[in-house]
Scaffold this motif. Structure first.
Motif, mmCIF file in Angstrom:
data_model
loop_
_atom_site.group_PDB
_atom_site.id
_atom_site.type_symbol
_atom_site.label_atom_id
_atom_site.label_comp_id
_atom_site.label_asym_id
_atom_site.label_seq_id
_atom_site.Cartn_x
_atom_site.Cartn_y
_atom_site.Cartn_z
ATOM 1 N N LEU A 134 0.866 -1.169 0.000
ATOM 2 C CA LEU A 134 0.000 0.000 0.000
ATOM 3 C C LEU A 134 0.907 1.225 0.000
ATOM 4 N N ALA A 135 0.975 1.918 -1.130
ATOM 5 C CA ALA A 135 1.870 3.069 -1.279
ATOM 6 C C ALA A 135 1.054 4.348 -1.201
ATOM 7 N N SER A 136 1.289 5.133 -0.162
ATOM 8 C CA SER A 136 0.430 6.280 0.127
ATOM 9 C C SER A 136 1.185 7.599 0.132
ATOM 10 N N ASN A 137 0.438 8.674 -0.105
ATOM 11 C CA ASN A 137 0.985 10.001 0.170
ATOM 12 C C ASN A 137 1.147 10.159 1.670
ATOM 13 N N VAL A 158 -4.537 9.706 1.182
ATOM 14 C CA VAL A 158 -5.266 10.178 2.355
ATOM 15 C C VAL A 158 -5.520 11.667 2.127
ATOM 16 N N VAL A 159 -6.787 12.051 2.110
ATOM 17 C CA VAL A 159 -7.182 13.422 1.768
ATOM 18 C C VAL A 159 -7.882 14.050 2.960
ATOM 19 N N TYR A 160 -7.394 15.202 3.382
ATOM 20 C CA TYR A 160 -7.982 15.937 4.504
ATOM 21 C C TYR A 160 -8.726 17.154 3.978
ATOM 22 N N SER A 161 -9.895 17.403 4.511
ATOM 23 C CA SER A 161 -10.655 18.594 4.142
ATOM 24 C C SER A 161 -11.249 19.208 5.400
ATOM 25 N N SER A 162 -11.422 20.515 5.376
ATOM 26 C CA SER A 162 -11.957 21.228 6.544
ATOM 27 C C SER A 162 -13.325 21.802 6.226
ATOM 28 N N ARG A 163 -14.217 21.671 7.188
ATOM 29 C CA ARG A 163 -15.547 22.258 7.065
ATOM 30 C C ARG A 163 -15.722 23.308 8.149
ATOM 31 N N PRO A 164 -16.226 24.501 7.784
ATOM 32 C CA PRO A 164 -16.401 25.552 8.791
ATOM 33 C C PRO A 164 -17.543 25.248 9.742
ATOM 34 N N LEU A 165 -17.353 25.624 10.983
ATOM 35 C CA LEU A 165 -18.379 25.506 12.007
ATOM 36 C C LEU A 165 -18.674 26.907 12.552
ATOM 37 N N PRO A 166 -19.730 27.060 13.332
ATOM 38 C CA PRO A 166 -20.020 28.377 13.904
ATOM 39 C C PRO A 166 -18.857 28.903 14.749
ATOM 40 N N PHE A 167 -18.790 30.214 14.883
ATOM 41 C CA PHE A 167 -17.810 30.900 15.715
ATOM 42 C C PHE A 167 -16.379 30.711 15.213
ATOM 43 N N GLY A 168 -16.243 30.520 13.902
ATOM 44 C CA GLY A 168 -14.910 30.477 13.312
ATOM 45 C C GLY A 168 -14.174 29.166 13.467
ATOM 46 N N THR A 207 8.447 3.590 -10.046
ATOM 47 C CA THR A 207 8.154 4.535 -8.969
ATOM 48 C C THR A 207 7.372 5.726 -9.487
ATOM 49 N N ASP A 208 7.763 6.258 -10.641
ATOM 50 C CA ASP A 208 7.058 7.406 -11.207
ATOM 51 C C ASP A 208 5.616 7.051 -11.561
ATOM 52 N N GLU A 209 5.397 5.820 -12.018
ATOM 53 C CA GLU A 209 4.026 5.393 -12.315
ATOM 54 C C GLU A 209 3.192 5.342 -11.040
ATOM 55 N N ILE A 210 3.787 4.838 -9.972
ATOM 56 C CA ILE A 210 3.083 4.784 -8.682
ATOM 57 C C ILE A 210 2.759 6.195 -8.202
ATOM 58 N N MET A 211 3.725 7.106 -8.286
ATOM 59 C CA MET A 211 3.514 8.477 -7.818
ATOM 60 C C MET A 211 2.450 9.184 -8.650
ATOM 61 N N TYR A 212 2.401 8.883 -9.952
ATOM 62 C CA TYR A 212 1.376 9.487 -10.795
ATOM 63 C C TYR A 212 -0.018 9.060 -10.331
ATOM 64 N N GLU A 213 -0.165 7.781 -10.001
ATOM 65 C CA GLU A 213 -1.470 7.299 -9.544
ATOM 66 C C GLU A 213 -1.844 7.917 -8.203
ATOM 67 N N ILE A 214 -0.873 8.064 -7.314
ATOM 68 C CA ILE A 214 -1.148 8.723 -6.025
ATOM 69 C C ILE A 214 -1.565 10.169 -6.259
ATOM 70 N N MET A 215 -0.878 10.859 -7.164
ATOM 71 C CA MET A 215 -1.213 12.242 -7.487
ATOM 72 C C MET A 215 -2.640 12.340 -8.019
ATOM 73 N N LEU A 255 -5.145 10.321 -7.456
ATOM 74 C CA LEU A 255 -6.099 10.048 -6.379
ATOM 75 C C LEU A 255 -6.204 11.204 -5.391
ATOM 76 N N SER A 256 -5.070 11.828 -5.088
ATOM 77 C CA SER A 256 -5.036 12.850 -4.039
ATOM 78 C C SER A 256 -5.373 14.246 -4.538
ATOM 79 N N GLY A 257 -5.128 14.493 -5.838
ATOM 80 C CA GLY A 257 -5.324 15.846 -6.364
ATOM 81 C C GLY A 257 -4.215 16.805 -5.978
ATOM 82 N N GLN A 258 -3.102 16.280 -5.428
ATOM 83 C CA GLN A 258 -1.997 17.136 -5.023
ATOM 84 C C GLN A 258 -1.174 17.591 -6.225
ATOM 85 N N GLU A 259 -0.543 18.741 -6.076
ATOM 86 C CA GLU A 259 0.452 19.181 -7.046
ATOM 87 C C GLU A 259 1.711 18.349 -6.850
ATOM 88 N N TYR A 260 2.319 17.919 -7.946
ATOM 89 C CA TYR A 260 3.517 17.094 -7.862
ATOM 90 C C TYR A 260 4.769 17.962 -8.002
#
Length: 252
Positions: free
Chosen positions: A37-40, A151-161, A194-202, A204-209
């Protein structure tokens, strides 16, 4: 037993309540047999969320510093990471890197799931950095599939900042490199894999490489106080592969 205690009693339930992690494509992970399992690697908590989405146990390669502490704190830290299924590796030299690869190969020969981070360290700024070829060496030598993970992290706003973090773990389709059978050790083939693996991770993650090593960026940032962007602008993609054999680890 401690691994399952952490997953189902101690850490797992709390993580599910607070972060509500969701899995996409978990069926792409083989139900039996060895696989990588090769992850960001964005956070020190990545190793919690990835195995939390799977029925099978995942063994990670972890930096040796987690196992060498002294006193009560060192003992507790060592006991925790050992019980959580982490395997210590030394990242200090080329010979140590080879030892890390041999450890990974042993885990795969036992038919286990091996979790690794090809970048070799946590991302210094959220982008995806050049992968090290240890992941390719292991995949080719044992002939196991590589499942790209994001692994993708996202933030959702809640009341009071305030904000709350949500986590998504995306498993891509297994990558089969059997067409390169017998070519483990060929640095050009290993770089291509390795580059093929990194391309697939990119993908999936939507990260800039970024085609430089994250560890080199961190080292320069520590030495100069410059930002990651400033450091990257001064670095060139490596011409050779000598540094590529550094191990792929849990965290940096």
């Amino acid at each position: 037993m401690f691994y399952w205690f952490l997953k189902f009693v101690a850490i797992g339930p709390l993580a599910r309540v607070v972060f509500r992690p969701k899995a996409e494509g978990a069926e792409n992970v083989p139900a039996t047999g060895a696989a990588i399992l090769a992850s960001n690697h964005l956070s020190a908590t990545d190793w919690i969320f990835l195995p939390l989405q799977l029925r099978r146990r995942v063994t990670f390669l972890a930096k040796a510093e987690y196992f060498t502490g002294t006193g009560v704190k060192g003992f507790l830290q060592r006991a925790f990471f050992t019980g959580a299924g982490q395997v210590p590796i030394d990242r200090s030299s080329a010979s140590a890197a080879e030892g890390a690869i041999q450890t990974g190969l042993r885990i795969l020969r036992e038919g286990k799931l091996l979790g690794i981070y090809p970048e070799g360290t946590r991302s210094p700024d959220g982008r995806l950095y050049r992968g090290k070829i240890g992941v390719a060496r292991m995949a080719l030598e044992i002939g196991v599939p590589v499942v790209p993970v994001a692994v993708v992290y996202s933030s959702r706003p809640l009341p009071f900042g305030k904000k709350i973090t949500r986590v998504r773990v995306r498993f891509g389709e297994p990558l089969d490199f059997s067409r390169y059978e017998g070519l483990a050790g060929d640095r050009f083939v290993e770089r291509s894999v390795t580059d093929e693996i990194m391309y697939e991770i990119m993908t999936l993650s939507g990260q800039e490489y970024v085609d430089v090593y994250g560890a080199a960026v961190k080292k320069s940032m520590d030495a100069t106080g410059a930002s990651a962007n400033e450091v990257v602008a001064t670095l060139q993609p490596p011409a050779g592969e000598a540094a590529d054999r550094a191990p792929t680890t849990l965290a940096g």
